[in-house]
Design an enzyme around this catalytic site. Structure first.
Site, PDB file in Angstrom:
ATOM      1  N   LYS A  82       0.605  29.357  35.084  1.00 28.03           N
ATOM      2  CA  LYS A  82       0.666  30.701  34.878  1.00 28.03           C
ATOM      3  C   LYS A  82       1.709  30.946  33.650  1.00 28.03           C
ATOM      4  O   LYS A  82       2.641  30.402  33.465  1.00 28.03           O
ATOM      5  CB  LYS A  82       1.526  31.351  36.110  1.00 28.03           C
ATOM      6  N   LYS A 106      10.652  28.266  34.522  1.00 31.68           N
ATOM      7  CA  LYS A 106      11.046  29.417  35.212  1.00 31.68           C
ATOM      8  C   LYS A 106      10.591  29.400  36.760  1.00 31.68           C
ATOM      9  O   LYS A 106      11.146  29.775  37.442  1.00 31.68           O
ATOM     10  CB  LYS A 106      10.029  30.596  34.362  1.00 31.68           C
ATOM     11  N   LYS A 118       0.701  29.039  28.908  1.00 29.62           N
ATOM     12  CA  LYS A 118       1.053  30.036  28.154  1.00 29.62           C
ATOM     13  C   LYS A 118      -0.153  30.005  27.019  1.00 29.62           C
ATOM     14  O   LYS A 118      -0.834  28.914  26.661  1.00 29.62           O
ATOM     15  CB  LYS A 118       2.258  29.780  27.324  1.00 29.62           C
ATOM     16  N   THR A 202      10.503  42.364  33.837  1.00 24.44           N
ATOM     17  CA  THR A 202      11.382  41.550  32.896  1.00 24.44           C
ATOM     18  C   THR A 202      12.578  42.046  32.736  1.00 24.44           C
ATOM     19  O   THR A 202      13.493  41.191  33.087  1.00 24.44           O
ATOM     20  CB  THR A 202      10.398  41.004  31.415  1.00 24.44           C
ATOM     21  N   ASN A 233       8.693  45.774  25.378  1.00 26.31           N
ATOM     22  CA  ASN A 233       8.627  45.816  27.051  1.00 26.31           C
ATOM     23  C   ASN A 233       9.869  45.503  27.420  1.00 26.31           C
ATOM     24  O   ASN A 233      10.533  46.106  28.337  1.00 26.31           O
ATOM     25  CB  ASN A 233       7.394  44.933  27.393  1.00 26.31           C
ATOM     26  N   SER A 360       4.814  39.030  38.527  1.00 24.12           N
ATOM     27  CA  SER A 360       3.185  38.758  38.302  1.00 24.12           C
ATOM     28  C   SER A 360       2.738  37.959  39.553  1.00 24.12           C
ATOM     29  O   SER A 360       1.516  38.225  40.225  1.00 24.12           O
ATOM     30  CB  SER A 360       3.198  37.844  37.189  1.00 24.12           C
TER      31      SER A 360
END
Ligand code: NAI
Ligand code: AKG
Length: 426
Positions: A82, A106, A118, A202, A233, A360
């Site tokens: 992810k 993470k 990624k 985030t 963002n 997410s």
């Protein structure tokens, strides 16, 4: 023109600016500290899968332009991989690989059932039309469709990608798959199965880390002077949340420069005026450079833009007591050492920016169950997850007498190492 690296960073040892090498260095240290044998490092130092794709797009002037894209899947022992997709002219294979390792870390720190992935496309969306962007987004999904999917690898937004791009990508994947498949991607618009709170997740995660770090440093967030690099963002919502909590946001920046007001900037006005790429400083005459911004006298500094911003060149000039990395990889290893030795509390990227992937995950869970949570429910769950992650990393740093980055890697790497071992891979 994009100023993507501070000029003086170019003088620093190239290995330090190589984000993949520095990530591998800390992964190795973390595994050694945890007592894992060398083959575990051999497995985890690179993604298990790396795809490079060429994406032909018909441009508005009728020419065909071929874009290069990447998708890295670091380790899928824990579950599907992810992580976001970045659209930026400086995207490179090495960067995407490092970013995928950070995603695995993470997921380990906030205990999600994922490995890290990624993606990136070498392009500059600031110079592309809406139609051209749609072409690149759809072409990328067609090119990587064999290795992604809701149980394989789940993309999401990152630098210069947003919910519209996620919507195009979801639509393209659903066409290929021949049924509506919202769980293929996260960060979607709410009407397409997005989650409440993903857009701000985030920044919310960073805010929670700031609150926890401030307690450790006996700093009151209310009234604290905050500087934020990057107004997209992550950075812009963070500035808003800090402002809402009564902190004084005295500096912000984008790729073109920074704004400074020791009495506090009008964040609501700046939020209202920034464009969709997080640019706002072009509206002002009295700007400072990004380097000057990082060195401003403040209590809390939040790099929320790109890699390699705090280096050995400027680490001694950082005045903040707390540095919280909203961006991926903003501080080099040399600078990490200097900041830690100077007693500055550094909350590393793999912990501080994990709010995005956490929500997410919530989005994916909601897509899978077809039942959706309120914003309050999402926030409450996010808060618990981040506080637990922060506590684990902080305690590890204290008990193992290591800096916060190494502690975060130790916490983050353990789950995928154990899962790989149970699967009989190592
Ligand atoms: N969007 C997300 O959910 C997550 C983002 N991150 C990380 O946060 C960082 C920022 O991402 P987003 O806010 O999503 O991107 P964004 O595309 O929304 O905004 C990027 C911001 O950084 C600025 N910027 C670009 N180059 C710069 C430079 N050389 N110097 C100063 N500012 C520069 C841009 O002008 C813009 O204000 C990245 O490192 C990203 O990987 C991390 C976790 C999740
Ligand atoms: O939301 C996600 O799945 C990934 C976010 C991301 O790319 C990141 O944390 O760097």
């Amino acid at each position: 023109m994009v100023a993507d690296k501070p000029a003086d960073a170019a003088n620093e040892n190239n290995d330090q600016l190589d984000v993949l090498k520095s990530t591998q260095t800390v992964v190795k240290k973390a595994l050694d500290k945890l007592g894992y044998p060398n083959e575990v490092y051999d497995l985890l130092k690179e993604p298990v899968r790396m795809m490079t794709v060429r994406i032909p797009v018909r441009m508005d002037n009728d020419s065909i332009k071929i874009f290069t894209g990447y998708r890295a899947q670091h380790n899928d022992a824990v579950g599907p991989t992810k992580g976001g997709v970045r659209f930026h002219p400086n995207v490179s294979e090495k960067e995407v690989k490092a970013l995928s390792i950070w995603m695995s870390l993470k997921a380990g720190i906030v205990d999600l059932p994922y490995g890290g992935g990624k993606g990136g496309i070498v392009c500059d969306p600031r110079n592309m039309s809406f139609r051209e962007l749609e072409g690149v987004s759809r072409g990328y999904v067609r090119a990587i469709s064999q290795i992604v999917g809701p149980t394989k690898d789940i993309p999401a937004p990152d630098v210069f990608t947003n919910s519209q791009i996620m919507a195009w990508m979801m639509d393209e994947y659903s066409r290929i798959d021949e049924f509506n498949n919202p769980g293929f991607i996260t960060g979607k618009p709410l009407v397409l199965g997005g989650s409440h709170g993903r857009e701000t997740a985030t920044a919310k995660g960073v805010t929670i880390c700031i609150e926890e770090a401030a307690k450790k440093k006996a700093i009151n967030v209310e009234g604290a002077r905050v500087v934020v690099q990057g107004f997209g963002n992550a950075g812009s919502y963070l500035a808003k949340f800090m402002n809402d909590r009564g902190a004084k946001v005295i500096g912000i920046s984008d790729a073109y420069g920074g704004l400074h007001d020791p009495d506090g900037l009008d964040i609501d006005y700046l939020l209202d005026r920034r464009d969709s790429f997080g640019t706002v400083t072009n509206l002002f005459k009295n700007t400072i450079t990004n380097q000057e911004l990082l060195e401003l006298d403040c209590d809390i500094l939040v790099p929320a833009a790109i890699e390699n911003q705090i280096t050995e060149e400027n680490a001694y000039n950082i005045k903040a007591s707390i540095v919280v990395e909203a961006a991926n990889g903003p501080t080099t290893l040399g600078a990490t050492k200097i900041l830690s030795e100077r007693g500055i509390l550094l909350v590393p990227d793999v912990l501080a920016s994990s709010g995005g992937v956490t929500v997410s995950y919530f989005e994916w869970v909601q897509n899978n169950q077809g039942y959706y949570w309120t914003e309050e429910e999402v926030e409450e769950k996010l808060h618990k997850v981040i506080v637990k992650g922060f506590d684990n990393v902080y305690k590890t740093a204290e008990t193992r007498r290591v800096d916060m980055r190494l502690a975060a890697y130790m916490v983050g790497v353990r789950k995928m190492a154990e899962a790989s071992r149970f699967r009989g891979w190592i």
